[in-house]
Design a protein around this motif. Structure first.
Motif, PDB file in Angstrom:
ATOM      1  N   ALA A 144       0.840  -1.209   0.000  1.00  0.00           N
ATOM      2  CA  ALA A 144       0.000   0.000   0.000  1.00  0.00           C
ATOM      3  C   ALA A 144       0.871   1.254   0.000  1.00  0.00           C
ATOM      4  N   PHE A 145       1.992   1.225   0.714  1.00  0.00           N
ATOM      5  CA  PHE A 145       2.914   2.368   0.716  1.00  0.00           C
ATOM      6  C   PHE A 145       3.455   2.617  -0.697  1.00  0.00           C
ATOM      7  N   PRO A 175       1.893  -4.878  10.052  1.00  0.00           N
ATOM      8  CA  PRO A 175       2.084  -5.238   8.642  1.00  0.00           C
ATOM      9  C   PRO A 175       2.549  -6.688   8.520  1.00  0.00           C
ATOM     10  N   THR A 176       2.115  -7.354   7.468  1.00  0.00           N
ATOM     11  CA  THR A 176       2.482  -8.757   7.270  1.00  0.00           C
ATOM     12  C   THR A 176       3.426  -8.948   6.085  1.00  0.00           C
ATOM     13  N   ASP A 177       3.833  -7.857   5.433  1.00  0.00           N
ATOM     14  CA  ASP A 177       4.774  -7.987   4.321  1.00  0.00           C
ATOM     15  C   ASP A 177       6.035  -7.179   4.627  1.00  0.00           C
ATOM     16  N   ASP A 178       6.936  -7.109   3.667  1.00  0.00           N
ATOM     17  CA  ASP A 178       8.170  -6.342   3.835  1.00  0.00           C
ATOM     18  C   ASP A 178       7.825  -4.857   3.666  1.00  0.00           C
ATOM     19  N   TRP A 179       7.602  -4.184   4.769  1.00  0.00           N
ATOM     20  CA  TRP A 179       7.059  -2.826   4.706  1.00  0.00           C
ATOM     21  C   TRP A 179       8.093  -1.730   4.972  1.00  0.00           C
ATOM     22  N   GLU A 180       9.239  -2.067   5.601  1.00  0.00           N
ATOM     23  CA  GLU A 180      10.177  -1.023   6.037  1.00  0.00           C
ATOM     24  C   GLU A 180      10.714  -0.185   4.873  1.00  0.00           C
ATOM     25  N   ALA A 181      11.195  -0.862   3.808  1.00  0.00           N
ATOM     26  CA  ALA A 181      11.753  -0.124   2.669  1.00  0.00           C
ATOM     27  C   ALA A 181      10.679   0.709   1.955  1.00  0.00           C
ATOM     28  N   LEU A 186       8.365   6.046   0.854  1.00  0.00           N
ATOM     29  CA  LEU A 186       7.215   6.948   0.854  1.00  0.00           C
ATOM     30  C   LEU A 186       7.512   8.196   1.686  1.00  0.00           C
ATOM     31  N   CYS A 187       8.003   7.991   2.898  1.00  0.00           N
ATOM     32  CA  CYS A 187       8.262   9.129   3.792  1.00  0.00           C
ATOM     33  C   CYS A 187       9.374  10.033   3.263  1.00  0.00           C
ATOM     34  N   ASP A 188      10.323   9.457   2.502  1.00  0.00           N
ATOM     35  CA  ASP A 188      11.420  10.255   1.936  1.00  0.00           C
ATOM     36  C   ASP A 188      11.024  10.944   0.633  1.00  0.00           C
ATOM     37  N   SER A 189       9.891  10.555   0.058  1.00  0.00           N
ATOM     38  CA  SER A 189       9.433  11.175  -1.184  1.00  0.00           C
ATOM     39  C   SER A 189       9.202  12.669  -0.955  1.00  0.00           C
ATOM     40  N   MET A 210       5.094   2.698  14.369  1.00  0.00           N
ATOM     41  CA  MET A 210       5.154   2.969  12.935  1.00  0.00           C
ATOM     42  C   MET A 210       4.176   4.081  12.547  1.00  0.00           C
ATOM     43  N   LEU A 211       2.985   4.048  13.116  1.00  0.00           N
ATOM     44  CA  LEU A 211       1.984   5.063  12.809  1.00  0.00           C
ATOM     45  C   LEU A 211       2.433   6.451  13.272  1.00  0.00           C
ATOM     46  N   LYS A 212       3.134   6.503  14.410  1.00  0.00           N
ATOM     47  CA  LYS A 212       3.661   7.790  14.895  1.00  0.00           C
ATOM     48  C   LYS A 212       4.728   8.325  13.950  1.00  0.00           C
ATOM     49  N   ASP A 213       5.538   7.420  13.399  1.00  0.00           N
ATOM     50  CA  ASP A 213       6.567   7.854  12.448  1.00  0.00           C
ATOM     51  C   ASP A 213       5.935   8.347  11.138  1.00  0.00           C
ATOM     52  N   PHE A 214       4.789   7.804  10.798  1.00  0.00           N
ATOM     53  CA  PHE A 214       4.115   8.224   9.570  1.00  0.00           C
ATOM     54  C   PHE A 214       3.553   9.638   9.716  1.00  0.00           C
ATOM     55  N   ALA A 215       2.908   9.916  10.841  1.00  0.00           N
ATOM     56  CA  ALA A 215       2.288  11.223  11.048  1.00  0.00           C
ATOM     57  C   ALA A 215       3.363  12.302  11.140  1.00  0.00           C
TER      58      ALA A 215
END
Length: 272
Positions: A144-145, A175-181, A186-189, A210-215
């Protein structure tokens, strides 16, 4: 004889003068420049000015992109039903907003079993309806990212003239997949860095770190939903924040994110 010859010469010269005068073509005096030709540059300038005003008056897109967890666990305790109702209310409110300066556009990305574009980015007033979310499968948040980053960086779908987007991430689990990269990408975009990013943790099992890092809005840290009505409260705050931006002189400026107080509803059970 001499007088007759004299008269003949006079008549001959008079006739010759008339002949010479009749062969000269009169040249008309030059005409002054036409007032229409003189005003053509002014008319072109006025026409270009009118076109420019029209272009300025055209509303600029304000994208709102929701990344929604629709995994199997969202089917518990009325979470998916609350999310469906809250999303419909938000889109309906956006559709009624004035489009004088900004045109709110909505895109929905779901990740439950698989990540997909549930609703392509489209003007809110053009959304006739969208299929309800269904809770199923695992939580492929990394995919999704990737979809969100590709959408943000697509300048055909989100042109440079668009106002700063709003990204909303909500999840009730890990998350159940490889989400870190994909998350870092996304966040570096550049566009994601300029966007307003909001996050909601639904229930006690959500990955709050993770949600806190997203916001990225200091005034809107991660929101924790403990029950179905909290989901409604969060989306009412999103709706109020976005619609306030569209009515401001500069929709690029963020507005306060204010979550309304909870309604009195003793039947609204907490998420377990």
């Amino acid at each position: 004889m001499g007088f007759a010859k004299y008269q003949e010469d006079i008549v001959s010269r008079y006739v010759g003068d008339l002949a010479m005068r009749s062969t000269k073509v009169p040249v008309p005096p030059p005409k002054p420049p036409s007032s229409n030709a003189k005003n053509q540059p002014d008319q072109r300038t006025k026409k270009m000015s009118s076109l420019k005003k029209f272009a300025v008056a055209t509303p600029r897109p304000l994208p709102v992109i929701v990344l929604a967890d629709t995994s199997g666990s969202m089917g518990e305790n009325g979470k998916i039903e609350a999310l469906n109702a809250a999303m419909k209310d938000m889109v309906s409110t956006f559709a009624k907003e004035s489009r004088l300066r900004a045109e709110i556009q909505v895109g929905l990305i779901t990740f439950g079993g698989k990540a997909q574009m549930h609703l392509p980015l489209v003007a809110a007033h053009g959304v006739a309806g969208f299929s309800e979310f269904k809770a199923d499968g695992v939580t492929p948040m990394g995919a999704a990212f990737d979809l969100a980053r590709q959408l943000l960086e697509d300048k055909d779908r989100i042109p440079s003239r668009a106002y700063r987007p709003v990204l909303i991430l909500l999840s009730d689990g890990q998350p159940t997949d490889d989400w870190e990269a994909p998350f870092k990408a996304l966040c570096d975009s550049e566009r994601a860095q300029k966007a307003t990013r909001l996050a909601m943790a639904i229930g006690p099992d959500a990955d709050e770190a993770m949600l806190k890092d997203f916001a990225n809005d200091a005034e809107a840290p991660i929101f924790k939903a403990h029950n179905a009505r909290d989901i409604h409260r969060f989306f009412r705050a999103v709706t109020m924040s976005v619609t306030t931006r569209t009515a401001s002189q500069n929709p690029d400026i963020s507005t306060a994110f204010v979550v309304p107080p909870p309604d009195d509803d003793a039947l609204d059970l907490d998420f377990q």
